[in-house]
Write a protein that holds these residues in place. Sequence first.
Motif, PDB file in Angstrom:
ATOM      1  N   ASP A  50      20.952 -58.179 -33.833  1.00  0.00           N
ATOM      2  CA  ASP A  50      20.566 -56.971 -33.480  1.00  0.00           C
ATOM      3  C   ASP A  50      19.569 -57.224 -32.335  1.00  0.00           C
ATOM      4  O   ASP A  50      19.028 -56.475 -30.970  1.00  0.00           O
ATOM      5  CB  ASP A  50      19.282 -57.011 -34.250  1.00  0.00           C
ATOM      6  CG  ASP A  50      18.172 -55.791 -33.954  1.00  0.00           C
ATOM      7  OD1 ASP A  50      18.700 -54.297 -33.572  1.00  0.00           O
ATOM      8  OD2 ASP A  50      16.952 -55.988 -34.192  1.00  0.00           O
ATOM      9  N   GLU A  53      21.634 -57.410 -28.974  1.00  0.00           N
ATOM     10  CA  GLU A  53      21.827 -55.707 -28.463  1.00  0.00           C
ATOM     11  C   GLU A  53      21.322 -55.055 -28.080  1.00  0.00           C
ATOM     12  O   GLU A  53      21.414 -54.621 -26.671  1.00  0.00           O
ATOM     13  CB  GLU A  53      22.574 -55.047 -29.533  1.00  0.00           C
ATOM     14  CG  GLU A  53      23.572 -55.796 -30.392  1.00  0.00           C
ATOM     15  CD  GLU A  53      24.070 -54.888 -31.848  1.00  0.00           C
ATOM     16  OE1 GLU A  53      23.273 -54.436 -32.344  1.00  0.00           O
ATOM     17  OE2 GLU A  53      25.308 -55.050 -32.109  1.00  0.00           O
ATOM     18  N   ARG A  54      19.920 -55.476 -28.393  1.00  0.00           N
ATOM     19  CA  ARG A  54      18.436 -54.881 -27.863  1.00  0.00           C
ATOM     20  C   ARG A  54      18.516 -55.277 -26.353  1.00  0.00           C
ATOM     21  O   ARG A  54      17.641 -55.023 -25.353  1.00  0.00           O
ATOM     22  CB  ARG A  54      17.071 -55.040 -28.824  1.00  0.00           C
ATOM     23  CG  ARG A  54      17.238 -54.247 -30.113  1.00  0.00           C
ATOM     24  CD  ARG A  54      15.778 -54.070 -30.404  1.00  0.00           C
ATOM     25  NE  ARG A  54      15.754 -55.183 -31.550  1.00  0.00           N
ATOM     26  CZ  ARG A  54      15.352 -56.213 -30.953  1.00  0.00           C
ATOM     27  NH1 ARG A  54      13.754 -56.062 -30.045  1.00  0.00           N
ATOM     28  NH2 ARG A  54      14.984 -57.307 -32.144  1.00  0.00           N
ATOM     29  N   LYS A  56      20.494 -56.904 -24.411  1.00  0.00           N
ATOM     30  CA  LYS A  56      22.297 -56.536 -23.553  1.00  0.00           C
ATOM     31  C   LYS A  56      21.191 -54.996 -22.612  1.00  0.00           C
ATOM     32  O   LYS A  56      21.534 -54.857 -21.561  1.00  0.00           O
ATOM     33  CB  LYS A  56      22.545 -56.500 -23.665  1.00  0.00           C
ATOM     34  CG  LYS A  56      23.617 -58.065 -24.467  1.00  0.00           C
ATOM     35  CD  LYS A  56      25.373 -57.493 -25.290  1.00  0.00           C
ATOM     36  CE  LYS A  56      25.753 -58.310 -25.010  1.00  0.00           C
ATOM     37  NZ  LYS A  56      27.185 -58.366 -25.624  1.00  0.00           N
ATOM     38  N   THR A  57      20.776 -53.691 -23.538  1.00  0.00           N
ATOM     39  CA  THR A  57      20.404 -53.002 -22.939  1.00  0.00           C
ATOM     40  C   THR A  57      19.506 -53.000 -21.960  1.00  0.00           C
ATOM     41  O   THR A  57      19.491 -51.899 -21.174  1.00  0.00           O
ATOM     42  CB  THR A  57      19.931 -52.497 -24.754  1.00  0.00           C
ATOM     43  OG1 THR A  57      20.894 -52.043 -25.553  1.00  0.00           O
ATOM     44  CG2 THR A  57      19.188 -50.697 -24.093  1.00  0.00           C
ATOM     45  N   PRO A  62      26.595 -54.147 -20.365  1.00  0.00           N
ATOM     46  CA  PRO A  62      27.645 -53.760 -20.838  1.00  0.00           C
ATOM     47  C   PRO A  62      27.079 -53.783 -22.951  1.00  0.00           C
ATOM     48  O   PRO A  62      27.542 -54.728 -22.739  1.00  0.00           O
ATOM     49  CB  PRO A  62      29.006 -53.003 -20.843  1.00  0.00           C
ATOM     50  CG  PRO A  62      28.111 -53.378 -19.006  1.00  0.00           C
ATOM     51  CD  PRO A  62      27.102 -54.399 -18.994  1.00  0.00           C
ATOM     52  N   GLN A  63      27.126 -53.354 -23.620  1.00  0.00           N
ATOM     53  CA  GLN A  63      27.550 -53.798 -24.841  1.00  0.00           C
ATOM     54  C   GLN A  63      28.993 -54.929 -25.508  1.00  0.00           C
ATOM     55  O   GLN A  63      28.780 -55.458 -26.288  1.00  0.00           O
ATOM     56  CB  GLN A  63      27.665 -52.916 -26.018  1.00  0.00           C
ATOM     57  CG  GLN A  63      26.337 -52.505 -26.560  1.00  0.00           C
ATOM     58  CD  GLN A  63      24.501 -52.993 -26.873  1.00  0.00           C
ATOM     59  OE1 GLN A  63      25.031 -54.113 -27.292  1.00  0.00           O
ATOM     60  NE2 GLN A  63      23.482 -53.082 -25.932  1.00  0.00           N
ATOM     61  N   GLU A  64      29.842 -54.149 -24.784  1.00  0.00           N
ATOM     62  CA  GLU A  64      31.170 -55.022 -25.032  1.00  0.00           C
ATOM     63  C   GLU A  64      31.425 -55.398 -23.913  1.00  0.00           C
ATOM     64  O   GLU A  64      32.338 -56.679 -24.221  1.00  0.00           O
ATOM     65  CB  GLU A  64      31.901 -54.008 -24.453  1.00  0.00           C
ATOM     66  CG  GLU A  64      32.191 -53.388 -23.259  1.00  0.00           C
ATOM     67  CD  GLU A  64      31.291 -52.213 -23.167  1.00  0.00           C
ATOM     68  OE1 GLU A  64      31.472 -51.566 -21.920  1.00  0.00           O
ATOM     69  OE2 GLU A  64      30.283 -51.657 -23.939  1.00  0.00           O
ATOM     70  N   THR A  65      30.553 -56.157 -23.138  1.00  0.00           N
ATOM     71  CA  THR A  65      29.870 -58.314 -23.166  1.00  0.00           C
ATOM     72  C   THR A  65      30.002 -58.647 -23.672  1.00  0.00           C
ATOM     73  O   THR A  65      28.658 -58.703 -23.925  1.00  0.00           O
ATOM     74  CB  THR A  65      29.764 -57.538 -21.583  1.00  0.00           C
ATOM     75  OG1 THR A  65      30.031 -56.120 -20.688  1.00  0.00           O
ATOM     76  CG2 THR A  65      29.998 -59.177 -20.981  1.00  0.00           C
ATOM     77  N   ARG A  66      30.625 -59.513 -23.606  1.00  0.00           N
ATOM     78  CA  ARG A  66      30.394 -60.535 -24.277  1.00  0.00           C
ATOM     79  C   ARG A  66      29.421 -62.059 -23.837  1.00  0.00           C
ATOM     80  O   ARG A  66      29.513 -62.137 -23.178  1.00  0.00           O
ATOM     81  CB  ARG A  66      31.910 -61.933 -24.970  1.00  0.00           C
ATOM     82  CG  ARG A  66      32.418 -61.318 -26.316  1.00  0.00           C
ATOM     83  CD  ARG A  66      33.751 -61.697 -27.289  1.00  0.00           C
ATOM     84  NE  ARG A  66      34.210 -60.991 -27.441  1.00  0.00           N
ATOM     85  CZ  ARG A  66      35.371 -61.948 -28.216  1.00  0.00           C
ATOM     86  NH1 ARG A  66      35.390 -62.869 -27.966  1.00  0.00           N
ATOM     87  NH2 ARG A  66      36.262 -60.792 -28.579  1.00  0.00           N
ATOM     88  N   ASN A  96      32.413 -59.285 -31.396  1.00  0.00           N
ATOM     89  CA  ASN A  96      31.945 -59.192 -29.532  1.00  0.00           C
ATOM     90  C   ASN A  96      30.329 -59.894 -29.233  1.00  0.00           C
ATOM     91  O   ASN A  96      30.267 -59.180 -28.400  1.00  0.00           O
ATOM     92  CB  ASN A  96      32.080 -57.752 -29.537  1.00  0.00           C
ATOM     93  CG  ASN A  96      33.410 -57.318 -29.346  1.00  0.00           C
ATOM     94  OD1 ASN A  96      34.673 -58.017 -29.279  1.00  0.00           O
ATOM     95  ND2 ASN A  96      33.763 -55.676 -30.094  1.00  0.00           N
ATOM     96  N   LEU A  97      30.094 -60.644 -30.019  1.00  0.00           N
ATOM     97  CA  LEU A  97      28.584 -61.340 -29.328  1.00  0.00           C
ATOM     98  C   LEU A  97      28.864 -61.629 -28.970  1.00  0.00           C
ATOM     99  O   LEU A  97      27.907 -62.110 -27.582  1.00  0.00           O
ATOM    100  CB  LEU A  97      28.221 -61.550 -30.810  1.00  0.00           C
ATOM    101  CG  LEU A  97      26.187 -61.553 -31.071  1.00  0.00           C
ATOM    102  CD1 LEU A  97      25.818 -59.956 -30.786  1.00  0.00           C
ATOM    103  CD2 LEU A  97      25.869 -62.048 -31.769  1.00  0.00           C
TER     104      LEU A  97
END
Length: 355
Positions: A50, A53-54, A56-57, A62-66, A96-97
Amino acid sequence: MKYFGGIEGGATHSRLVICDEKGECCATTTGLGTNHWHIGMTECARRIADMVERAKTEAGIPQETRLTSLGLSLSGCEHETNNRELEQELRAQFPNLSDNYTVTSDTVGSIFTASPNGGMVVISGTGSNALLRNPDGTSYNCGGWGHFMGDEGSAWYISHRAVKMIFDDMDNFEKSPYPIDHIWKLVKEHFKIESRHEILTHCYAKFDKPFYASLCKKLSHAAEQGDELAKFVFHEAGCHLARSIQAVLPHVHEDLVESGDLNIVCVGSVWLSWTLLKDGFVETLKKKNIPFGLKLIRITKSMAYGACYLGVDGIGYPLPRNYSDNFEVMYCYKNLYTNGAMNGNNGTNGCSLKV
């Protein structure tokens, strides 16, 4: 573009940082506690994901970028078996983290925020722990066993000690050396109780360690205002923290003290009450011969940076970093002996020695 993450995780709250290839911070965020002993592996992994992901935003990633690496410096991650289990949980639930993980205890991350070579860290927050990490990778600790087995010098221990002294005084089991009335009033206000029996719920059925430990902040205010009982429990805590340092000093590698001083990273909210701890701390150190100086340093950046550094070092990536920007000197102590006689005794606040 490669991105590297680091998380500093405690029992109460956690912090994350994401750096780019230049070592510049792209994003930071905070989250809930990530001690897997308290919340379980699955929830710990979810909270980590979590935060990533926050962040990255926030950074526009991009969320798909590891992430290329994610260093995790978490409370409760002292054992390699459990650390591997957490990594496996993250890879299974959030594939994908990150490409790579390095999982260590929060104590190790603290050290590597200030130095690439090791040192000592003494944590005094909700709980307490002292850890020495030598340049050859060997490590030694004192504490870190939780409140059932220790936590001396921590916010929980200070809080519990104050309550116990009140109970013992009221029971006529052991009279307090100082009046208890003011601190008993603070205890009742904190736990919203009127009698001693009501506090038992907070000790057993609804025990909440961070909440219990948060009484410590009110005790520090009372001590600063002159309450003798509050001052006493902080003095005692200073003694305990010094003893935890003394316990691991015999294992210090000579390379760590080439400059004449051992760096000790002081982590946790209790250290903010240094003026209340200092007398007991110094009195205890004076009781033993220490053949080098002790330099207490305070991290000025999130220890998530140390976790990030550990992560990139784990994959051999040369991430730029400037350690001198990450800390300040809080106190320097010297207690040197020659031929069994005390040769010098000196302690200075915020000494400007080169690290």
